[in-house]
Design a protein around this motif. Structure first.
Motif, PDB file in Angstrom:
ATOM      1  N   ASP A  76     -34.359  36.935 -52.172  1.00 57.76           N
ATOM      2  CA  ASP A  76     -34.633  38.207 -52.249  1.00 57.76           C
ATOM      3  C   ASP A  76     -34.487  38.544 -53.864  1.00 57.76           C
ATOM      4  OD1 ASP A  76     -34.382  39.532 -49.762  1.00 57.76           O
ATOM      5  OD2 ASP A  76     -32.307  38.415 -49.538  1.00 57.76           O
ATOM      6  N   ASP A  93     -32.704  59.287 -47.720  1.00 54.59           N
ATOM      7  CA  ASP A  93     -31.372  58.967 -48.129  1.00 54.59           C
ATOM      8  C   ASP A  93     -31.075  57.580 -48.438  1.00 54.59           C
ATOM      9  OD1 ASP A  93     -30.371  61.441 -47.605  1.00 54.59           O
ATOM     10  OD2 ASP A  93     -30.161  61.234 -45.467  1.00 54.59           O
ATOM     11  N   GLN A  94     -31.988  56.758 -47.581  1.00 57.31           N
ATOM     12  CA  GLN A  94     -31.810  55.051 -47.811  1.00 57.31           C
ATOM     13  C   GLN A  94     -32.210  54.751 -49.394  1.00 57.31           C
ATOM     14  OE1 GLN A  94     -34.545  53.672 -44.999  1.00 57.31           O
ATOM     15  NE2 GLN A  94     -33.079  53.205 -43.617  1.00 57.31           N
ATOM     16  N   PHE A 128     -32.054  56.860 -51.924  1.00 58.65           N
ATOM     17  CA  PHE A 128     -31.093  57.190 -52.951  1.00 58.65           C
ATOM     18  C   PHE A 128     -29.896  56.525 -52.982  1.00 58.65           C
ATOM     19  CE2 PHE A 128     -27.171  60.086 -53.358  1.00 58.65           C
ATOM     20  CZ  PHE A 128     -27.343  60.355 -55.071  1.00 58.65           C
ATOM     21  N   TYR A 129     -29.429  56.066 -51.659  1.00 55.02           N
ATOM     22  CA  TYR A 129     -28.343  55.100 -51.482  1.00 55.02           C
ATOM     23  C   TYR A 129     -28.533  53.683 -52.436  1.00 55.02           C
ATOM     24  CZ  TYR A 129     -24.504  52.746 -48.948  1.00 55.02           C
ATOM     25  OH  TYR A 129     -23.327  51.911 -48.643  1.00 55.02           O
ATOM     26  N   CYS A 130     -29.649  53.144 -52.607  1.00 62.29           N
ATOM     27  CA  CYS A 130     -30.089  52.181 -52.937  1.00 62.29           C
ATOM     28  C   CYS A 130     -29.933  52.272 -54.625  1.00 62.29           C
ATOM     29  CB  CYS A 130     -31.361  51.483 -52.678  1.00 62.29           C
ATOM     30  SG  CYS A 130     -31.643  50.808 -51.112  1.00 62.29           S
ATOM     31  N   MET A 178     -30.590  50.182 -57.922  1.00 64.82           N
ATOM     32  CA  MET A 178     -31.917  49.574 -57.990  1.00 64.82           C
ATOM     33  C   MET A 178     -32.764  50.707 -58.530  1.00 64.82           C
ATOM     34  SD  MET A 178     -31.466  47.983 -54.294  1.00 64.82           S
ATOM     35  CE  MET A 178     -29.652  47.552 -53.916  1.00 64.82           C
ATOM     36  N   GLU A 223     -36.627  52.780 -58.175  1.00 64.01           N
ATOM     37  CA  GLU A 223     -37.283  53.289 -56.881  1.00 64.01           C
ATOM     38  C   GLU A 223     -37.984  52.213 -56.006  1.00 64.01           C
ATOM     39  OE1 GLU A 223     -39.435  56.664 -57.588  1.00 64.01           O
ATOM     40  OE2 GLU A 223     -38.815  57.311 -55.447  1.00 64.01           O
ATOM     41  N   GLU A 233     -37.621  48.766 -56.268  1.00 63.91           N
ATOM     42  CA  GLU A 233     -36.897  47.653 -55.755  1.00 63.91           C
ATOM     43  C   GLU A 233     -36.345  48.222 -54.264  1.00 63.91           C
ATOM     44  OE1 GLU A 233     -33.895  45.123 -58.578  1.00 63.91           O
ATOM     45  OE2 GLU A 233     -34.219  47.232 -59.289  1.00 63.91           O
ATOM     46  N   LEU A 256     -36.841  46.525 -50.977  1.00 61.09           N
ATOM     47  CA  LEU A 256     -35.496  46.058 -50.127  1.00 61.09           C
ATOM     48  C   LEU A 256     -35.744  46.756 -48.623  1.00 61.09           C
ATOM     49  CD1 LEU A 256     -32.823  44.449 -50.847  1.00 61.09           C
ATOM     50  CD2 LEU A 256     -31.878  46.766 -50.301  1.00 61.09           C
ATOM     51  N   VAL A 257     -35.950  47.891 -48.434  1.00 58.67           N
ATOM     52  CA  VAL A 257     -35.941  48.603 -47.332  1.00 58.67           C
ATOM     53  C   VAL A 257     -37.048  48.160 -46.306  1.00 58.67           C
ATOM     54  CG1 VAL A 257     -36.392  50.929 -46.059  1.00 58.67           C
ATOM     55  CG2 VAL A 257     -34.755  50.839 -48.217  1.00 58.67           C
ATOM     56  N   ASN A 314     -38.724  45.128 -46.668  1.00 62.27           N
ATOM     57  CA  ASN A 314     -38.403  43.820 -46.285  1.00 62.27           C
ATOM     58  C   ASN A 314     -37.514  43.583 -45.088  1.00 62.27           C
ATOM     59  OD1 ASN A 314     -39.869  41.733 -47.574  1.00 62.27           O
ATOM     60  ND2 ASN A 314     -39.138  42.341 -49.682  1.00 62.27           N
ATOM     61  N   GLY A 315     -36.534  44.780 -45.116  1.00 56.42           N
ATOM     62  CA  GLY A 315     -35.591  44.813 -44.033  1.00 56.42           C
ATOM     63  C   GLY A 315     -36.235  45.156 -42.762  1.00 56.42           C
ATOM     64  N   LYS A 318     -38.005  42.089 -41.206  1.00 59.66           N
ATOM     65  CA  LYS A 318     -37.317  40.756 -41.272  1.00 59.66           C
ATOM     66  C   LYS A 318     -37.695  40.011 -40.090  1.00 59.66           C
ATOM     67  CE  LYS A 318     -32.494  39.169 -41.895  1.00 59.66           C
ATOM     68  NZ  LYS A 318     -31.219  39.419 -41.619  1.00 59.66           N
TER      69      LYS A 318
END
Lengths: 251, 506
Positions: B14, B454-455, B457-459, B464, B466, B468, B472-473, B475-476, B479
């Motif tokens: 990652d 929301d996801q 903003f949380y990251c 992180m 924007e 990144e 991340l989201v 790639n999740g 998965k």
């Protein structure tokens, strides 16, 4: 030190003023609590400080150690040391909790010009900190907040806080949805992080969280302003008499 | 400790994704190598077909096969049922054959190799020893190997420029070479299998490919052999206005196993380029083939100019009982993608799996999916498709599940998820299901979601930036498919997912 002066905030999409001149200073090493009825602007304050979209600052300022927070992107505020423990932690399917934590830790280190944590050092640290919050290996592997119970989500927030070692921790209704045992565990986690270099802003409806996280200063917020400030006793007064008396007194 | 090690590896992956996003520009492989090329004249006709056949020193039967295909092609129309639109292709305004001039004579050492060709391999991340072999340096096979073992066949424009680890593979009885070499050296295998899975007249592009394919890879795994290393083909289109038509033929004989990887890149150009490949896989009794693709052809620029038109026919025939095939694809490139890797489940208890990530950003259009054709008893198939649309892109999943009357007690499971980034893109799901017996079971699940503010903003609140956070989201979200890829490809794929979505938010 967090300094908020005359902060006025409205919703971006509609003409609704939420904060109407907030003045607040949280010194390093101190725990400030903000209490207040629903709709008084407590959560808005936490979102504006951390940089969430949807709000417009119409007047006033907010600085951390003299740096203007309101000019920064959310990730820059995070790197500067602002941490928000969410009232409703967000689920990110498919992303392991550990991956998320490590990406966050290293992103902040990079932004501050520090070396990234090696995988081994990171693991060691995360395991030690997770243990004291009773977070097991399985929970570290599961996707971020997906299928977590209310208590697990809040403990996870505190784990993130412990790993990121922020200067200014904002806890937005961290006690909501927690039973007594879970609340104790979370409070212990927070207390372990109390440090002379770190300030806390604890937002809560109820006094009970403050039995476990002892505040130095308590503020009452109503209709977008701080209407009364006092010591820990003020929280007890609210608990016993509700907000009505205080609000009547102020008006 | 095993669990710990595993976590460490994944953590590392990652982080590399994130680094890659930071370091790399928009399209990493957009450079072009200025190498003297030998071209056949533009356009396609029987003479060009003969010329390609002659350049490859093919026997008469092959030339005839090609000419018959060309004859068919002239009577066919371009398909128009896919959800893609592009300007009409002038098939006479393309080059159908191009090869580096330096290939005419074999170099003796690396010093004699066209340095530009070497630089190309280096940019593609191919290790030195393999570079030597690919450049055709005599004796390179005997030089000490470095670390990883993946045999590579590189196809540069129309021509296979070299295959690595030939000797070691030969010891195991595995044949891995260019298809042109196979036609010369192993005609009995090629005659038996070529066109047996994708018939010459299968579809417009496959028929054109049959007439003009210039090269590609050939794999034969003998009975009972587990191929000692991963096999890999690297395709690169370099020359301008040149179509690439490669042909891959993989035969897994009884009880054998092979994992095959395919990677593709092309330079950044204003004009669209055509790529029409055919891949045929034959899987005999108890054999298993894994075929993984990371497709990163140039997608066109952010205004939709240029890019590769990718019209590909890929099909696996599970002929033997208990045979198994697994397609895994990560499709991030191409301006237009038209691709449906399919499984013919002919043998009893044979199994087909299809795992796909298709990303379309800016003006990209992807119409991709699979066909699971259940012919034998107790056959099983599984489809996991993750489509991601961003910018003004359109992404369509199109899949067929067909249970024939004799395919008793067969099962299919399909999961089809779409993710939207922004509000100007589209996701479409077009499943076709045909069930002609009453003991089979077909399940289809589909979801569509948006990358949620929301996801992000949380990251970002955790530090992180924007891009990144989006990486991340996403790639999740992917998965399940990323996990199906071999480790090395999984890393590349994660980076690609991140890179191809750059600039898709904000």
């Amino acid at each position: 030190m967090l300094e908020i002066k005359n902060l006025h905030v409205k919703l971006e999409e509609e003409e609704k003023q939420i904060l109407k001149g907030v003045d607040l200073t949280v010194e390093d090493g101190k725990v400030h609590a903000i209490m207040g009825p629903n709709g008084s602007g407590k959560s808005t304050l936490s979102y504006v400080l951390s940089g969430r979209d949807g709000y417009e600052v119409t007047d006033g300022s907010a600085t951390l150690d003299g740096e203007d927070l309101l000019e920064m992107e959310p990730e820059e505020r995070a790197a500067a040391g602002v941490f928000l423990a969410f009232q409703y932690p967000v689920e990110i399917p498919g992303v392991g909790n550990m991956t998320f934590l490590r990406t966050a830790v290293n992103a902040q280190r990079k932004a501050r010009g520090e070396d990234e944590l090696s995988a081994a050092d990171f693991l060691k640290e995360v395991r030690a900190k997770a243990k004291s919050l009773k977070i097991d290996a399985d929970m570290l592997k599961r996707p971020v907040n997906v299928g977590f119970s209310g208590g697990e989500k809040k403990r996870n927030e505190i784990l993130q806080m412990a790993m990121l070692e922020p200067k200014m921790c904002i806890l937005d209704e961290t006690d909501s949805g927690l039973d007594v045992d879970a609340m104790k565990l979370v409070a212990e986690g927070v207390n372990a992080l109390r440090d002379e270099g770190r300030g806390f802003l604890v937002i809560t409806h109820y006094q009970r969280l403050l039995d476990h996280i002892k505040p130095d200063v308590v503020h009452i917020m109503a209709d977008g302003k701080i209407v009364k400030t006092g010591g820990p006793d003020l929280a007890l007064e609210v608990e016993n008499n509700g907000y009505a008396d205080i609000l009547a007194e102020v008006n | 400790m095993a669990a710990l090690d595993q976590t460490q590896v994944k953590e590392g992956v990652d982080q590399e994704t994130v680094d890659a996003v930071r370091e790399v520009g928009t399209y990493k492989y957009g450079w072009e190598t200025d190498i003297e090329m030998e071209y056949a004249p533009k356009g396609v006709n029987p003479d060009i077909v003969r010329l390609i056949s002659e350049k490859n020193e093919e026997p008469e039967w092959m030339t005839e096969w090609r000419l018959a295909a060309f004859e068919r092609w002239t009577q066919m129309d371009e398909p128009n049922w896919a959800m893609v639109s592009y300007p009409k292709i002038d098939f006479q305004d393309q080059y159908y054959y191009a090869r580096p001039k330096s290939m005419e004579e074999k170099p003796k050492s690396l010093d004699e190799v066209d340095p530009k060709l070497l630089a190309t391999y280096e940019k593609l991340g191919i290790p030195l020893k393999e570079q030597m072999i690919l450049a055709g340096v005599e004796g390179a096979e005997d030089a000490p190997a470095e670390g990883r073992k993946v045999a590579v066949d590189a196809v540069f424009d129309s021509v296979s420029v070299g295959t690595t680890f030939q000797k070691e593979l030969k010891q195991a009885g595995v044949i891995f070479c260019s298809i042109s070499e196979a036609i010369r050296e192993h005609p009995e295998l090629v005659k038996k299998y070529l066109g047996s899975v994708v018939p010459v007249s299968d579809n417009f592009y496959a028929t054109l490919n049959s007439a003009v394919f210039s090269d590609g890879s050939f794999v034969y795994i003998p009975p009972g052999v587990r191929c000692p290393m991963e096999l890999s083909t690297y395709f690169r289109i370099n020359a301008e206005n040149t179509g690439q038509f490669e042909r891959t033929l993989i035969i897994a004989d009884k009880g054998s196993y092979v994992s095959y990887l395919e990677g593709c890149t092309a330079p950044q150009r204003d004009t669209a380029q055509l790529h029409a490949a055919v891949v045929e896989i034959i899987i005999e009794e108890d054999a298993e083939v894994k075929y993984s693709t990371v497709q990163n052809w140039f997608p066109g620029d952010e205004n939709g100019k240029g890019g590769i038109y990718n019209f590909v026919t890929k099909r696996a025939d599970c002929r033997g009982d208990r045979s198994k095939v697994m397609w895994t694809q990560v499709e991030t490139g191409s301006a237009v993608t038209w691709k449906y890797p399919s499984c013919i489940l002919r043998g009893e208890e044979s199994q087909g799996e299809f795992y796909s990530i298709a990303i379309a950003n800016n003006y990209q259009q992807a119409d991709t999916g699979t066909k699971m054709v259940h012919l034998g008893k107790n056959t099983k198939s599984r489809i996991v498709s993750k489509g991601i649309s961003a910018g003004k892109a359109q992404n369509t999943y199109r899949g067929l599940v067909s249970m024939h009357p004799k395919a008793k007690d067969s099962r299919n499971y399909t999961q089809c998820d779409s993710l939207l980034i922004g509000d100007k893109c589209g996701a479409h799901t077009v499943p076709y299901i045909e069930v002609k017996n009453n003991s089979s079971r077909v399940e289809h699940e589909a979801t569509t979601s948006k990358v949620d503010d929301d996801q992000l903003f949380y990251c970002r609140q955790r530090g992180m930036d924007e891009e990144e956070a989006v990486a991340l989201v996403v790639n999740g979200f992917c998965k399940d498919v990323l996990q199906a890829l071999p480790m090395e490809f999984a890393m590349e794929a994660q980076q690609l997912v991140a890179i191809s979505l750059e600039g898709s938010v904000g």
